[in-house]
Scaffold this motif. Sequence first.
Motif, mmCIF file in Angstrom:
data_model
loop_
_atom_site.group_PDB
_atom_site.id
_atom_site.type_symbol
_atom_site.label_atom_id
_atom_site.label_comp_id
_atom_site.label_asym_id
_atom_site.label_seq_id
_atom_site.Cartn_x
_atom_site.Cartn_y
_atom_site.Cartn_z
ATOM 1 N N SER A 164 0.838 -1.208 0.000
ATOM 2 C CA SER A 164 0.000 0.000 0.000
ATOM 3 C C SER A 164 0.866 1.248 0.000
ATOM 4 C CB SER A 164 -0.902 0.036 1.223
ATOM 5 O OG SER A 164 -1.722 -1.087 1.243
ATOM 6 N N ASP B 137 -6.217 -1.277 -4.511
ATOM 7 C CA ASP B 137 -5.536 -1.794 -3.329
ATOM 8 C C ASP B 137 -6.444 -2.790 -2.617
ATOM 9 O OD1 ASP B 137 -4.094 -2.313 -1.089
ATOM 10 O OD2 ASP B 137 -3.642 -0.217 -0.620
ATOM 11 N N GLU B 138 -6.221 -4.057 -2.878
ATOM 12 C CA GLU B 138 -7.006 -5.140 -2.288
ATOM 13 C C GLU B 138 -8.494 -4.866 -2.414
ATOM 14 O OE1 GLU B 138 -5.642 -6.439 1.466
ATOM 15 O OE2 GLU B 138 -3.548 -6.340 0.884
#
Length: 606
Positions: free
Chosen positions: A408, A529-530
Amino acid sequence: MKDFFRILKYVKPYLGYAGLNIFFNIFNILFSLVSITMIIPFLGLLFGTQQKVYNPIDLGFSATAIKENFYALITSIIDDKGKAEALVFVCILILVMFFFRNLCRYLALYFLSPIRNGVVCDLRNDLNKKILSLPISFFTEKRKGDITARMTTDLVEIEWSVMSSLEMFFKDPINIIIFLITLIIISPQLTLFVVILFPITGFLIALIGKSLKKSSAKGQNKMGQLLSIIDENLSGLRIIKAFDAEKRIHEKFAKESAAYKNIMTRLLRKKDLSSPMSEFLSTIVLVMVMWFGGKLVLGGNSPLSPEEFIGYIVIFSQIIPPVKSFTSAYYFIQKGSASAARIHEILDTENDIQDAPNAKSISTFVEEIKFKGVTFSYENKEVLKDINLSIKKGETVALVGQSGSGKSTLADLISRFYDVKIGAVQIDGENIKNLKIADLRKLMGIVNQESILFNDSIYNNILLGKATATKQDVESAAMVANAHDFILQCENGYQTNIGDSGVKLSGGQRQRLSIARAILKNPPILILDEATSSLDARSEKLVQDALNNLMKLRTSIVIAHRLSTVQHADRIIVLHEGEIVESGTHQQLIASCGHYKKLYDLEDFS
Ligand code: ADP
Ligand code: MG
């Protein structure tokens, strides 16, 4: 006091109102002075000692001229119509004066209101603007509740303490000065006596003021902590209930709450001391004046007649309230200064992520994003080490690695949520620090693990992607994001309010709304991001389809939680403890039997 004067700068745009306030205050004071001095002829009439003046000097602005002419007027009324008539005349005059006095008092307050609220409103807006502009790193250091406290209770404190004192600040000194001058005119000797006693009182008052300020700062800090706890409790309510932790959490809250109560009790006691103390101090002065002046009158050869002396005492007693309110204003300001300091702390925070002086515009992304020897740390903890990575336009690059490996963070560096200190991130060969931040962020669409939505309609939440979009644009973005159907099933369709952070929607629905928002923005670079990690298998499929639509024809950086979702990426980068340890396609990485293979096997078995 420094902080108080800085708040005063906010009065500047309202100087016109301040002028009007002072103007009416002066008249307020003059009218009350005149109505009170009427006591002298009133008593003179009652006691039959009213001075008779037949040939007054010409009317002018000197005190004696006004007095003589007024006495001449009364004398003529007494002579023509009798004392009773003169008494009526004096009474009516007092009534008229009081009417105008109160009218002026109201008008003064009338013009004070816009200053008071205007200053607080301007401060609030400045604070909000500042908070929105500060980099994300600021908010990890400061607790949310503390910032909320500064924006709410500290501002209210300023409104109530500093702003209500403004009125006294404008009025009381003028009031005191005008009354003092009148006292000097009536009896210079007595007044000298009064003035000597002032500094002693002042010293005692300043002492209390200082200690008030300290307690107030403590109180506001505690309030910040309390609000932090409230904020955490609200957002963690689900967990608190699930773990049956209500009692423990409440105990923690009650402890802080009690600490706040104790600080505030101490504070109020100190503040409440101010009024009785200054009243008692002024009574000491008053009694000494009565004694000293009384002696002068009894002495017989004094220049002061008994009714003048009573008038003097009445006027003197009228100085006491403004002196009292002036000292409370001083206390209030001391108390409010603590809040002002807390607000200034935010306003003075330097924003270290800003446009460079001659930042360049950028409107398209043509070639590549490049990390050149980037090393990054939060405070002292090194999170990324010597990252060299190039992402070509149109490529889909996946970042994988254990949680905490820095994925991240790497993505955050591209959109300048944090600034790189060592090495550089470049877009098309230009260091992103030299680009306008707004332009840079326009190139990117971000979808995170937690969909960030606002308490507003579905329509407006999508519209955040592009404010100028039409209804049709919004709907087609929702269609591409697999969201259109569920939106239509909502009670009010696109106009349905989704509640705080979208609580009324399921995780998958929220995520599809954030994807629709990113699709509407239509950015050349995508950072996911995920984005699917918090979803169950069924909604993951819908969201994944939406994401695949979104990624078409774009450059994408995909941080993946489940390796299965990134097998088709053009390139997979494996991060381990902040370093790139492997990169290649899925087949290549499996074949090389390294970190990726291990992660892959782990997932297979779980
Ligand atoms: P990943 O996304 O791979 O799980 P992150 O980039 O979020 O990892 O975090 C990498 C490391 O940096 C972790 O050890 C984490 O504890 C730390 N970290 C993340 N954000 C912050 C922050 N704001 N302040 C301090 N440390 C942080
Ligand atoms: Mg992460």
